[in-house]
Each structure stands twice: as structure tokens, then as C-alpha cells.
Design a protein around this motif. Structure first.
Motif, PDB file in Angstrom:
ATOM      1  N   VAL A   1      -4.340   8.922  13.014  1.00 36.50           N
ATOM      2  CA  VAL A   1      -3.692   7.613  13.026  1.00 36.50           C
ATOM      3  C   VAL A   1      -4.581   6.633  12.267  1.00 36.50           C
ATOM      4  CG1 VAL A   1      -2.698   5.775  14.423  1.00 36.50           C
ATOM      5  CG2 VAL A   1      -2.670   8.142  15.264  1.00 36.50           C
ATOM      6  N   ILE A   2      -4.045   6.085  11.181  1.00 39.19           N
ATOM      7  CA  ILE A   2      -4.790   5.163  10.329  1.00 39.19           C
ATOM      8  C   ILE A   2      -4.330   3.735  10.591  1.00 39.19           C
ATOM      9  CG2 ILE A   2      -5.223   4.450   7.933  1.00 39.19           C
ATOM     10  CD1 ILE A   2      -4.819   7.392   7.137  1.00 39.19           C
ATOM     11  N   ASN A   3      -5.282   2.819  10.809  1.00 40.43           N
ATOM     12  CA  ASN A   3      -4.982   1.397  10.846  1.00 40.43           C
ATOM     13  C   ASN A   3      -4.834   0.927   9.405  1.00 40.43           C
ATOM     14  OD1 ASN A   3      -5.329  -1.478  10.739  1.00 40.43           O
ATOM     15  ND2 ASN A   3      -6.259  -1.450  12.767  1.00 40.43           N
TER      16      ASN A   3
ATOM     17  N   ARG B   1       0.826  -1.198   0.000  1.00 41.79           N
ATOM     18  CA  ARG B   1       0.000   0.000   0.000  1.00 41.79           C
ATOM     19  C   ARG B   1       0.865   1.254   0.000  1.00 41.79           C
ATOM     20  NH1 ARG B   1      -2.957  -3.488  -1.110  1.00 41.79           N
ATOM     21  NH2 ARG B   1      -4.910  -4.111  -0.099  1.00 41.79           N
ATOM     22  N   ALA B   2       0.364   2.293  -0.645  1.00 47.64           N
ATOM     23  CA  ALA B   2       0.944   3.628  -0.564  1.00 47.64           C
ATOM     24  C   ALA B   2      -0.143   4.583  -0.108  1.00 47.64           C
ATOM     25  CB  ALA B   2       1.518   4.073  -1.903  1.00 47.64           C
ATOM     26  N   TYR B   3       0.229   5.536   0.734  1.00 48.09           N
ATOM     27  CA  TYR B   3      -0.712   6.509   1.292  1.00 48.09           C
ATOM     28  C   TYR B   3      -0.302   7.903   0.821  1.00 48.09           C
ATOM     29  CZ  TYR B   3      -2.347   2.651   4.085  1.00 48.09           C
ATOM     30  OH  TYR B   3      -2.887   1.442   4.463  1.00 48.09           O
ATOM     31  N   VAL B   4      -1.255   8.620   0.225  1.00 51.02           N
ATOM     32  CA  VAL B   4      -0.993   9.934  -0.371  1.00 51.02           C
ATOM     33  C   VAL B   4      -1.901  10.965   0.288  1.00 51.02           C
ATOM     34  CG1 VAL B   4      -0.957  11.273  -2.505  1.00 51.02           C
ATOM     35  CG2 VAL B   4      -0.421   8.821  -2.567  1.00 51.02           C
ATOM     36  N   THR B   5      -1.314  12.014   0.850  1.00 44.30           N
ATOM     37  CA  THR B   5      -2.106  13.077   1.469  1.00 44.30           C
ATOM     38  C   THR B   5      -2.563  14.069   0.417  1.00 44.30           C
ATOM     39  OG1 THR B   5      -0.067  14.278   2.000  1.00 44.30           O
ATOM     40  CG2 THR B   5      -1.008  12.901   3.732  1.00 44.30           C
ATOM     41  N   ASN B   6      -3.861  14.376   0.423  1.00 44.43           N
ATOM     42  CA  ASN B   6      -4.452  15.343  -0.504  1.00 44.43           C
ATOM     43  C   ASN B   6      -4.817  16.597   0.289  1.00 44.43           C
ATOM     44  OD1 ASN B   6      -4.458  13.375  -2.719  1.00 44.43           O
ATOM     45  ND2 ASN B   6      -6.090  12.367  -1.571  1.00 44.43           N
TER      46      ASN B   6
ATOM     47  N   VAL C   1      -9.452   5.547  10.357  1.00 48.45           N
ATOM     48  CA  VAL C   1      -8.811   6.368  11.381  1.00 48.45           C
ATOM     49  C   VAL C   1      -9.197   5.822  12.753  1.00 48.45           C
ATOM     50  CG1 VAL C   1      -8.670   8.668  12.412  1.00 48.45           C
ATOM     51  CG2 VAL C   1      -8.762   8.422   9.918  1.00 48.45           C
ATOM     52  N   VAL C   2      -8.188   5.477  13.556  1.00 52.96           N
ATOM     53  CA  VAL C   2      -8.446   4.857  14.853  1.00 52.96           C
ATOM     54  C   VAL C   2      -8.086   5.777  16.014  1.00 52.96           C
ATOM     55  CG1 VAL C   2      -8.239   2.498  13.999  1.00 52.96           C
ATOM     56  CG2 VAL C   2      -6.180   3.719  14.777  1.00 52.96           C
TER      57      VAL C   2
ATOM     58  N   THR D   1       5.303  -2.141  11.234  1.00 52.06           N
ATOM     59  CA  THR D   1       5.259  -3.130  12.312  1.00 52.06           C
ATOM     60  C   THR D   1       3.995  -2.998  13.151  1.00 52.06           C
ATOM     61  OG1 THR D   1       6.500  -1.708  13.844  1.00 52.06           O
ATOM     62  CG2 THR D   1       7.774  -3.200  12.437  1.00 52.06           C
ATOM     63  N   ARG D   2       3.473  -1.796  13.259  1.00 54.74           N
ATOM     64  CA  ARG D   2       2.244  -1.562  14.031  1.00 54.74           C
ATOM     65  C   ARG D   2       1.022  -1.389  13.130  1.00 54.74           C
ATOM     66  NH1 ARG D   2       6.474   0.290  16.651  1.00 54.74           N
ATOM     67  NH2 ARG D   2       6.628  -0.168  18.883  1.00 54.74           N
ATOM     68  N   ALA D   3       1.212  -1.521  11.829  1.00 55.58           N
ATOM     69  CA  ALA D   3       0.112  -1.343  10.871  1.00 55.58           C
ATOM     70  C   ALA D   3      -0.562   0.004  11.073  1.00 55.58           C
ATOM     71  CB  ALA D   3      -0.908  -2.471  10.992  1.00 55.58           C
TER      72      ALA D   3
END
Length: 360
Positions: free
Chosen positions: A160-162, A105-110, A168-169, A144-146
Motif C-alpha cells: 500500500v503506497i501513500n 501521477r501514474a504508477y507503473v509496476t516493474n 509504502v505504508v 480519495t484515500r491517496a
């Protein structure tokens, strides 16, 4: 010429979430990026600004992902051929990108959409979009913590995203106008630069609590961690310095002069080097992290904004916001060996590791 530094632009005291039209009007300083053509990226535009310093990572790359803020896209570069092989549409004004290799997975901030686009790095398609806080600038992943940590500038918070569920958790309050983020999984820490507070918030990633606030220089932007040296580097844009934080004590142990407008930083632990993108002089300062001295200055394109290091290929990749390209540096020879055209206003950059399998 150079874009007006972000800290010189007018700030809005209102922390409530505006509607999209009001948000875009408030970010009139970004309008030239969004609506302009590639030619505008190299023009002299008074009042324009770079959206964010990029948070990056080092490792062994198969692909390189670049957040193109002016094109609302991610350029996918082959590390082997050093050519763009795909362009992925994401949200409004993407600025930061980080990768979770075990989950592909890749996470991109918009920034203007208040969202994070999640890309499957096997298929190179957006699979979901996550709503976060107001003006998400940067993101870092602790595999390691997902968890993915997203800094929301106008919310003064970290979402904080799981990364198993892409939800968002937790939301963590940090300093005023948080800008950059980096993680140290071994120490269970996340570090957040607070631009207006001139500090770094230290988060315990097991408890999601801020456990320390470290004063640094003026307008801190980018951060990078060298876990083996218990070192956190923070670029201070206005001071033209890098603050070195001891990760064990959360104390600044050195301040290193680092070019004009240091904007982003990345570590190369195997060579004891840190690469600093000096936004206002179109160069990269190379710091020896054992002596805390600048040992080389490498000229790149206009408005360098992000750095990623591939130690296995002896390469550093630098996004040049003003030119719409990426400079490829041979880290052994300390010189630019290639330039790759990408989308408009490239900022964030991250490596996708070779063992991330595709099309399965």
C-alpha cells in the motif's frame, strides 16, 4: 499463435527474494520479451508467456499510458490524434499502470525490478522509484484515500503506497500468487485476484484488513468494478468465464462464458457493458451487465492483454501483446476503427484525464 498461458509455466515454491540474476533466470519464460526484437513478438515461441493481466480504468482521456513490457517503457498516446507522442523509460519489464488524476501521477509496476515507477503526468517524467514486494504485477489507485495498491505475486502480498509521500505504508497478506487488483473507493474496498488460490481477496481500504475471500474460477486474472451496479467482474483464464461478484455481499451471483482465455476486463457503466480481452482468440467479448450475456465479439490483434474505456469518446483501447500495438474500438459501433503502434509487448493501459494540467 499464442503464448503459453502463465499458469502452465513452472512455478517456484521458494518465496524468498532472489538476487536479480537468479530472478531473471527464473523468469526465463520472459527472456524473449526483454531481449527480442519487435519481430519476435509476432513469432511462434514455445514456452513464452504473457507477464500479467492489466488493471485498467475508465473515464475521459487526454492521454493514454501503455506499459510496454518488452521495451521497459511507457508509450504515451494522444487520445485526440491517436498517435504516440512520447516514450518514457521505466524499470525492468513493466506490466501494470494506474493513474492518480488529482495528484497528476501514474504508477507503473516493474515486474523484474520489484519496483514501481512514479510518473508526473504533467511533465511526463519519472520522478521517483518505490521498492515494493517480489514481482509486482498490477496496481490500482484510490485517489480519495491517496493510496495505490500493488499486488506482489511472489510475496503473496499487497503493498500500500501513500500517493502523497510515495512511500509504502502497509503490506497486506492475501492469497497465493496474487495477479490483479481493482478498487471501489465508495465502498472502501480493494479486490485482489489470487491465481493459484482461485479466489478474490476483499480488502477494507480503511483498515487494510482482508475481510472476505471469495472463491471464483480457475486462474483468475483481471478485475473491474462497476460501483453503480455493485458489481465486480473477474476473468477466469482457464475456465473461459467471468465471475460476477456482488460488491455488497461478496458472493458470486453469476458466471458468464467469455471467449477463449479471458485475460483482462473493463467496465463501461453508462452502457451497461463489460469488455473482456480474450487472449487466446484475439478478440474482445462484450458483456451486457444487465443480462450477463455476451452481445458482441470484436476481433482485435494477437494476445489482447489490457483494456481501458473512455466513455466520453465512445472508445475502448486494447493492448495487443503479440503485435506491439493498441486496437481502438468504437464502442457505439462495436468495431475497431484504428490501430496504434506502441513498444514491445504492451500489457497495462490507463487513461490520463483531460483536466490533468501539464508543464506547470
Amino acid at each position: 499463435m499464442y503464448a503459453t498461458p502463465p499458469h502452465e509455466c513452472a512455478r517456484v515454491s521458494e518465496k524468498a527474494r532472489p538476487n536479480p540474476e537468479a530472478k531473471r533466470a527464473r523468469h526465463g519464460r520472459y527472456a524473449w520479451i526483454i531481449a527480442g526484437t519487435a519481430a519476435l513478438l509476432t513469432a511462434v515461441l514455445p514456452g513464452a508467456t504473457l507477464p500479467a493481466a492489466a488493471t485498467t480504468q475508465h473515464g475521459s482521456a487526454d492521454r493514454i499510458y501503455v506499459a510496454d513490457s518488452g521495451s521497459d517503457s511507457v508509450s504515451v498516446i494522444s487520445a485526440e490524434t491517436e498517435k504516440v507522442v512520447k516514450t518514457i523509460a521505466v524499470g525492468d519489464l513493466p506490466t501494470g499502470v494506474a493513474v492518480d488524476p488529482p495528484r497528476s501521477r501514474a504508477y507503473v509496476t516493474n515486474l523484474l525490478a520489484d519496483t514501481v515507477s512514479v510518473i508526473n503526468t504533467r511533465t511526463e517524467e519519472v520522478i521517483t522509484t518505490i521498492t515494493v514486494g517480489d514481482e509486482p504485477r498490477n496496481v490500482a489507485v484510490d485517489s480519495t484515500r491517496a493510496r495505490a495498491y500493488v499486488v506482489n505475486e511472489n510475496s503473496d502480498s499487497v503493498s500500500v503506497i501513500n500517493t502523497n509521500t510515495n512511500t509504502v505504508v502497509a503490506t497486506i497478506t492475501v492469497g497465493d500468487e496474487p495477479w490483479g487488483v481493482a478498487v471501489d473507493p465508495g465502498r472502501a474496498r480493494a479486490y485482489v485476484s489470487n491465481e493459484t488460490s482461485q479466489s478474490v481477496s476483499v480488502i477494507n481500504t480503511d483498515t487494510n484488513a482482508v475481510i472476505a475471500t471469495v472463491p471464483v474460477g480457475v486462474n483468475p486474472r483481471g478485475l473491474a468494478v462497476d460501483p453503480s451496479r455493485a458489481r465486480v467482474d473477474v476473468t477466469n483464464f482457464t475456465d473461459d468465464t467471468v465471475s460476477v461478484i456482488n460488491a455488497n455481499t461478496n458472493v458470486v451471483t453469476a458466471t458468464v462464458p467469455a471467449g477463449n482465455g479471458p485475460f483482462a476486463v473493463e467496465e463501461e457503466p453508462s452502457r451497461a457493458r463489460a469488455y473482456v480481452a480474450d487472449n487466446n482468440q484475439s478478440a474482445v467479448s462484450v458483456i451486457d451487465t444487465t443480462s450477463n450475456e455476451v452481445v458482441a465479439l470484436i476481433h482485435v490483434g494477437n494476445d489482447p492483454s489490457g483494456v481501458a474505456v473512455d466513455e466520453s469518446r465512445d472508445r475502448a483501447y486494447v493492448t495487443n501483446f503479440g503485435d506491439g500495438n493498441v486496437s481502438v474500438i468504437n464502442t457505439k459501433k462495436e468495431r475497431v476503427v484504428a490501430t496504434i503502434r506502441v513498444g514491445g509487448g504492451p500489457i497495462g493501459i490507463a487513461l490520463v484525464e483531460r483536466d490533468s494540467k501539464r508543464n506547470r
